[in-house]
Design a protein around this motif. Structure first.
Motif, PDB file in Angstrom:
ATOM      1  N   VAL A   1      13.179  -5.105  -3.879  1.00 28.30           N
ATOM      2  CA  VAL A   1      12.094  -4.811  -2.939  1.00 28.30           C
ATOM      3  C   VAL A   1      10.884  -5.686  -3.259  1.00 28.30           C
ATOM      4  O   VAL A   1      10.233  -6.210  -2.342  1.00 28.30           O
ATOM      5  CB  VAL A   1      11.730  -3.310  -2.972  1.00 28.30           C
TER       6      VAL A   1
ATOM      7  N   ILE B   1       8.761  -7.169   4.361  1.00 33.66           N
ATOM      8  CA  ILE B   1       9.207  -5.846   4.821  1.00 33.66           C
ATOM      9  C   ILE B   1       8.386  -5.448   6.037  1.00 33.66           C
ATOM     10  O   ILE B   1       7.163  -5.444   5.996  1.00 33.66           O
ATOM     11  CB  ILE B   1       9.081  -4.783   3.707  1.00 33.66           C
ATOM     12  N   LYS B   2       9.088  -5.120   7.094  1.00 34.20           N
ATOM     13  CA  LYS B   2       8.428  -4.659   8.309  1.00 34.20           C
ATOM     14  C   LYS B   2       8.596  -3.141   8.378  1.00 34.20           C
ATOM     15  O   LYS B   2       9.659  -2.617   8.125  1.00 34.20           O
ATOM     16  CB  LYS B   2       9.062  -5.308   9.527  1.00 34.20           C
TER      17      LYS B   2
ATOM     18  N   TYR C   1      12.367   1.558   3.904  1.00 35.05           N
ATOM     19  CA  TYR C   1      13.168   0.397   3.507  1.00 35.05           C
ATOM     20  C   TYR C   1      13.764   0.612   2.111  1.00 35.05           C
ATOM     21  O   TYR C   1      14.943   0.356   1.876  1.00 35.05           O
ATOM     22  CB  TYR C   1      12.285  -0.856   3.522  1.00 35.05           C
ATOM     23  N   THR C   2      12.944   1.127   1.201  1.00 37.24           N
ATOM     24  CA  THR C   2      13.391   1.326  -0.179  1.00 37.24           C
ATOM     25  C   THR C   2      14.458   2.415  -0.265  1.00 37.24           C
ATOM     26  O   THR C   2      15.436   2.278  -1.000  1.00 37.24           O
ATOM     27  CB  THR C   2      12.192   1.666  -1.084  1.00 37.24           C
TER      28      THR C   2
ATOM     29  N   PRO D   1       7.409   0.777   3.839  1.00 35.96           N
ATOM     30  CA  PRO D   1       8.206   0.298   2.703  1.00 35.96           C
ATOM     31  C   PRO D   1       9.057   1.395   2.064  1.00 35.96           C
ATOM     32  O   PRO D   1      10.111   1.111   1.502  1.00 35.96           O
ATOM     33  CB  PRO D   1       7.164  -0.238   1.719  1.00 35.96           C
TER      34      PRO D   1
ATOM     35  N   ARG E   1      11.157  -9.075  -1.780  1.00 34.04           N
ATOM     36  CA  ARG E   1      11.054  -9.060  -0.313  1.00 34.04           C
ATOM     37  C   ARG E   1       9.770  -8.396   0.199  1.00 34.04           C
ATOM     38  O   ARG E   1       9.600  -8.251   1.404  1.00 34.04           O
ATOM     39  CB  ARG E   1      12.259  -8.327   0.270  1.00 34.04           C
ATOM     40  N   TRP E   2       8.913  -7.947  -0.691  1.00 35.20           N
ATOM     41  CA  TRP E   2       7.769  -7.102  -0.350  1.00 35.20           C
ATOM     42  C   TRP E   2       6.956  -7.627   0.835  1.00 35.20           C
ATOM     43  O   TRP E   2       6.627  -6.885   1.749  1.00 35.20           O
ATOM     44  CB  TRP E   2       6.870  -6.923  -1.567  1.00 35.20           C
TER      45      TRP E   2
END
Length: 165
Positions: A47, A54-55, A61-62, A58, A50-51
């Protein structure tokens, strides 16, 4: 050396959300704390890289990354022969606290489910995501979440009855 604002955002995210994410990882790993810590560390490393790209939230996403990484670990592990000590199972919980016994039974039952089904139940009931949010997190259809939830809960009921015997 100046700290980039995005790096500070990531650090703040980890400080604020790591306990909640660890709980998710713990449940996805079937109650194995060491595996959960390793899984979370592995996912947070990915993560971080890619931080900035990230759209959306977060955390969502995580959590999706945790569920997917957990399933990938399970697939890799299932290809390797298990050691004798792993086949023996986890020790039973002693004591008279009903809550501890219930928690142990739920964790054992969760550990018996296939990784994808376990991920659906964890995201839906422990992380309180909607069917649509769970589907988005796992990259599947809402119908898949519904069917996995139904089958997962039915299997959990069976496993809980077995544990109670």
């Amino acid at each position: 050396m100046a700290v980039h604002a995005a790096d500070q955002d990531f650090e703040e995210f980890v400080v604020l959300r790591s306990q909640s994410l660890l709980r998710t990882a713990y449940l996805l790993c079937g109650g194995d704390r060491a595996a959960a810590e390793d899984l979370l560390q592995e996912v947070l490393e990915k993560v971080f890289v890619r931080w900035r790209r990230i759209k959306g939230p977060p955390e969502r996403y995580t959590r999706a990354a945790l569920a997917n990484a957990s399933a990938n670990r399970w697939r890799r592990r299932s290809r390797k022969p298990e050691a004798a000590w792993e086949q023996a199972g986890t020790p039973s919980v002693g004591g008279h606290e009903d809550a501890v016994v219930d928690q142990d039974a739920v964790l054992r039952a969760l550990a018996e489910l296939p990784p994808r089904m376990r991920a659906v139940l964890v995201l839906r009931y422990f992380d309180d995501l909607s069917e649509a949010q769970t589907a988005a997190a796992l990259g599947c259809a809402t119908g898949t979440v519904k069917s996995q939830t139904s089958r997962g809960l039915a299997r959990m009921r069976e496993l809980m009855v077995e544990v109670a015997r």
